[in-house]
Enzyme design. Structure first.
Site, PDB file in Angstrom:
ATOM      1  N   GLY A  50    -107.372  -8.753  23.808  1.00 42.31           N
ATOM      2  CA  GLY A  50    -106.585  -7.943  22.877  1.00 42.31           C
ATOM      3  C   GLY A  50    -105.916  -6.774  23.565  1.00 42.31           C
ATOM      4  N   THR A  51    -105.469  -6.978  24.788  1.00 42.09           N
ATOM      5  CA  THR A  51    -104.871  -5.919  25.600  1.00 42.09           C
ATOM      6  C   THR A  51    -103.701  -5.247  24.899  1.00 42.09           C
ATOM      7  OG1 THR A  51    -105.485  -7.218  27.538  1.00 42.09           O
ATOM      8  CG2 THR A  51    -103.929  -5.424  27.892  1.00 42.09           C
ATOM      9  N   ARG A  52    -102.881  -6.025  24.222  1.00 43.13           N
ATOM     10  CA  ARG A  52    -101.690  -5.448  23.576  1.00 43.13           C
ATOM     11  C   ARG A  52    -102.039  -4.525  22.416  1.00 43.13           C
ATOM     12  NH1 ARG A  52     -99.564 -11.008  24.604  1.00 43.13           N
ATOM     13  NH2 ARG A  52    -100.849 -11.522  22.813  1.00 43.13           N
ATOM     14  N   MET A  53    -103.262  -4.579  21.949  1.00 42.30           N
ATOM     15  CA  MET A  53    -103.664  -3.718  20.832  1.00 42.30           C
ATOM     16  C   MET A  53    -103.917  -2.282  21.286  1.00 42.30           C
ATOM     17  SD  MET A  53    -105.779  -6.181  18.352  1.00 42.30           S
ATOM     18  CE  MET A  53    -105.257  -5.310  16.896  1.00 42.30           C
TER      19      MET A  53
END
Length: 158
Positions: A50-53
């Site tokens: 969930g890096t983009r979160m």
């Protein structure tokens, strides 16, 4: 629509707010047709970072309307009354599995995140010997409903 369709029932008469679990079936018999249905397992892919979160909270545990994102997917899947539910976890596996450890859910661990296909392969050990259908669902799809999953499955059988 076939008369012998094992998942023929729809969410008719279910209030919209309860459509995730409305119309659940017993593990073996369709309540509409009273016929035996094939065994079903659900694999939920929940191993991504969930890096983009850009949050310190794991993607599957992000609160949406007071519940973790993954809980919505598990509620929708449970409405199908699968014989087996497997959640594939990877990044922060202990945190995610601790939050959802309950009867009827098994966890498969993906040590390295090498893609979706690799994540699904991690469920092999748990699914070994399972002789039914397997429905694969992404864990980050909180708007999915039991009715939608039922239609996916039904269309697969046709």
């Amino acid at each position: 629509m076939k008369d012998d369709d094992p998942l023929r029932s729809e969410d008719k008469g279910c209030p919209e707010s309860n459509s995730r679990s409305c119309g659940s079936m017993s593990p073996r018999v369709d309540p509409t047709t009273k016929k035996l249905r094939r065994p079903l397992a659900v694999v939920v892919l929940a191993g991504g970072k969930g890096t983009r979160m850009k949050s310190s909270i794991h993607k599957m545990l992000q609160p949406l309307a007071g519940r973790p994102m993954l809980e919505y997917v598990l509620m929708a899947a449970s409405g199908l009354s699968p014989e087996l539910t497997v959640v594939v976890v990877g990044h922060d596996a202990e945190v995610v599995s601790a939050r959802f450890r309950k009867s009827g859910i098994s966890f498969a661990y993906q040590a390295e995140q090498l893609g979706t296909g690799h994540a699904l392969l991690q469920s092999r050990r748990i699914l070994k010997g399972f002789g039914g259908d397997i429905l694969v669902v992404n864990g980050d799809a909180p708007l999915i409903t039991t009715g939608l999953l039922r239609r996916f499955y039904r269309n697969h059988l046709i």
